[in-house]
Design an enzyme around this catalytic site. Sequence first.
Site, mmCIF file in Angstrom:
data_model
loop_
_atom_site.group_PDB
_atom_site.id
_atom_site.type_symbol
_atom_site.label_atom_id
_atom_site.label_comp_id
_atom_site.label_asym_id
_atom_site.label_seq_id
_atom_site.Cartn_x
_atom_site.Cartn_y
_atom_site.Cartn_z
ATOM 1 N N ASN A 154 0.870 -1.179 0.000
ATOM 2 C CA ASN A 154 0.000 0.000 0.000
ATOM 3 C C ASN A 154 0.907 1.228 0.000
ATOM 4 O O ASN A 154 1.495 1.565 1.024
ATOM 5 C CB ASN A 154 -0.890 -0.032 1.251
ATOM 6 C CG ASN A 154 -1.740 1.230 1.378
ATOM 7 O OD1 ASN A 154 -1.772 2.058 0.470
ATOM 8 N ND2 ASN A 154 -2.416 1.367 2.506
ATOM 9 N N TRP A 155 1.006 1.853 -1.164
ATOM 10 C CA TRP A 155 1.930 3.000 -1.285
ATOM 11 C C TRP A 155 1.379 4.246 -0.594
ATOM 12 O O TRP A 155 2.099 5.219 -0.412
ATOM 13 C CB TRP A 155 2.183 3.314 -2.757
ATOM 14 C CG TRP A 155 2.966 2.273 -3.499
ATOM 15 C CD1 TRP A 155 3.373 1.049 -3.039
ATOM 16 C CD2 TRP A 155 3.460 2.371 -4.855
ATOM 17 N NE1 TRP A 155 4.081 0.379 -4.011
ATOM 18 C CE2 TRP A 155 4.141 1.173 -5.142
ATOM 19 C CE3 TRP A 155 3.371 3.346 -5.848
ATOM 20 C CZ2 TRP A 155 4.748 0.928 -6.377
ATOM 21 C CZ3 TRP A 155 3.972 3.108 -7.072
ATOM 22 C CH2 TRP A 155 4.657 1.914 -7.336
ATOM 23 N N LYS A 156 0.115 4.251 -0.260
ATOM 24 C CA LYS A 156 -0.538 5.438 0.326
ATOM 25 C C LYS A 156 -0.276 6.643 -0.586
ATOM 26 O O LYS A 156 -0.222 6.475 -1.799
ATOM 27 C CB LYS A 156 -0.059 5.646 1.771
ATOM 28 C CG LYS A 156 -0.199 4.354 2.596
ATOM 29 C CD LYS A 156 -0.007 4.542 4.064
ATOM 30 C CE LYS A 156 -0.178 3.208 4.776
ATOM 31 N NZ LYS A 156 -0.089 3.307 6.216
ATOM 32 N N HIS B 141 -9.453 1.225 4.960
ATOM 33 C CA HIS B 141 -8.167 1.380 5.651
ATOM 34 C C HIS B 141 -8.361 2.309 6.849
ATOM 35 O O HIS B 141 -9.177 3.229 6.803
ATOM 36 C CB HIS B 141 -7.123 1.956 4.684
ATOM 37 C CG HIS B 141 -5.747 1.919 5.260
ATOM 38 N ND1 HIS B 141 -5.302 2.850 6.166
ATOM 39 C CD2 HIS B 141 -4.730 1.036 5.099
ATOM 40 C CE1 HIS B 141 -4.057 2.543 6.519
ATOM 41 N NE2 HIS B 141 -3.690 1.444 5.886
ATOM 42 N N GLU C 44 -6.739 4.697 7.900
ATOM 43 C CA GLU C 44 -6.566 6.133 7.602
ATOM 44 C C GLU C 44 -7.834 6.702 6.973
ATOM 45 O O GLU C 44 -8.205 7.845 7.222
ATOM 46 C CB GLU C 44 -5.332 6.314 6.694
ATOM 47 C CG GLU C 44 -4.052 6.120 7.490
ATOM 48 C CD GLU C 44 -2.902 5.500 6.718
ATOM 49 O OE1 GLU C 44 -2.919 5.510 5.473
ATOM 50 O OE2 GLU C 44 -1.977 4.990 7.378
ATOM 51 N N GLU D 250 -5.116 -4.835 10.624
ATOM 52 C CA GLU D 250 -4.090 -3.809 10.782
ATOM 53 C C GLU D 250 -4.327 -3.053 12.088
ATOM 54 O O GLU D 250 -5.136 -2.101 12.121
ATOM 55 C CB GLU D 250 -4.148 -2.812 9.618
ATOM 56 C CG GLU D 250 -3.897 -3.429 8.261
ATOM 57 C CD GLU D 250 -3.311 -2.403 7.284
ATOM 58 O OE1 GLU D 250 -2.272 -2.713 6.697
ATOM 59 O OE2 GLU D 250 -3.862 -1.306 7.141
ATOM 60 N N GLY E 242 2.720 2.511 10.722
ATOM 61 C CA GLY E 242 3.644 3.631 10.568
ATOM 62 C C GLY E 242 4.382 3.989 11.849
ATOM 63 O O GLY E 242 4.998 5.045 11.942
ATOM 64 N N SER F 278 3.578 -1.917 10.194
ATOM 65 C CA SER F 278 5.042 -1.953 10.320
ATOM 66 C C SER F 278 5.651 -3.292 9.929
ATOM 67 O O SER F 278 6.605 -3.753 10.565
ATOM 68 C CB SER F 278 5.470 -1.559 11.738
ATOM 69 O OG SER F 278 5.074 -0.225 12.004
ATOM 70 N N GLY G 294 3.023 -1.144 4.212
ATOM 71 C CA GLY G 294 3.047 0.285 3.899
ATOM 72 C C GLY G 294 4.463 0.741 3.571
ATOM 73 O O GLY G 294 4.972 0.500 2.475
ATOM 74 N N GLY G 295 5.116 1.371 4.542
ATOM 75 C CA GLY G 295 6.435 1.988 4.337
ATOM 76 C C GLY G 295 7.441 1.084 3.629
ATOM 77 O O GLY G 295 8.147 1.527 2.715
HETATM 78 P P1 13P Z 1 3.172 0.547 7.593
HETATM 79 O O1 13P Z 1 3.701 -0.753 7.030
HETATM 80 O O2 13P Z 1 3.904 1.749 7.064
HETATM 81 O O3 13P Z 1 3.063 0.508 9.077
HETATM 82 O O4 13P Z 1 1.677 0.707 7.025
HETATM 83 C C1 13P Z 1 0.801 -0.358 7.170
HETATM 84 C C2 13P Z 1 -0.440 -0.079 6.423
HETATM 85 O O5 13P Z 1 -1.212 0.796 6.801
HETATM 86 C C3 13P Z 1 -0.699 -0.834 5.186
HETATM 87 O O6 13P Z 1 -1.969 -0.630 4.721
#
Ligand code: 13P
Length: 255
Positions: A9-11, A95, A97, A167, A173, A213, A234-235
């Site tokens: 997930n590149w956000k 998600h 967010e 999640e 994050g 994470s 994510g990251g």
């Molecule tokens: P991180 O891996 O950056 O914690 O993000 C997880 C996430 O929200 C994937 O959708």
Amino acid sequence: MRKLFIAGNWKMNLLRSSSQELLAKLKGSLAAIDQVDIAVCPPAVYLSDIAQVLAGSNIGLGAQNVYSQPEGAFTGEVSCAMLLDVGCRYVILGHSERRAIFGETDALVNEKLKAVLAAGLTPIVCVGETLQEREAARTLEVVGSQCRGSLAGLSLDHMEQTVLAYEPVWAIGTGKTATPAQAEEVHAEIRNLLATMFSPAVAQKVIIQYGGSVKPDGVADILSQPNIDGGLVGGASLKADQFISIIEQAAKIKK
Ligand code: 13P
């Protein structure tokens, strides 16, 4: 047997040139992997370009959001038909967010989910508790209620085609991953709930990813848990070496 599924997930990250560099590395290094399903979910504006870069590869394409209505006066939104039109196969829904920043409710996620399944896209539905909820020992109650609300009214077939992602919000994050035992406890509970809401056979087939994470360090322990079927990253999905390492480790796991 459930096949492990790792999605990035590149956000709201990367521009055209940095994403092309990343994709070139992923395509080069992951071409031989068929033990794991792989996808990337870039920002919507780049989906069309990236679909062309990924055509014929083993890396699937997903969106990070979609609207439930087929067309019309919904400024700023994108439909399922548009996602299919540009070559998307997956779409992330609910998600944390989107829930926390954009006010998405279980009812809205449910509406979007039904539209996504009717369109033939594969949804990745996210659930997870906040730190406050975990500390109040409300994790299973919160995640259970998100699952009941988000998945309400699905047919058995549609449930089977739905991917879930657990999640925990406190792990997103933050660099704090859930321990394998913490994650497995919630995944097992989600699967039990699916058995009750749908059927034991369907529950056994549903892919439940872990997200929060996920990094190369420690990922093998998480993915080796019996009820954890992959990761929503994510990251670490923005860094070619890290995302490749996560997928290579997943490919070696035997369950
Ligand atoms: P991180 O891996 O950056 O914690 O993000 C997880 C996430 O929200 C994937 O959708």
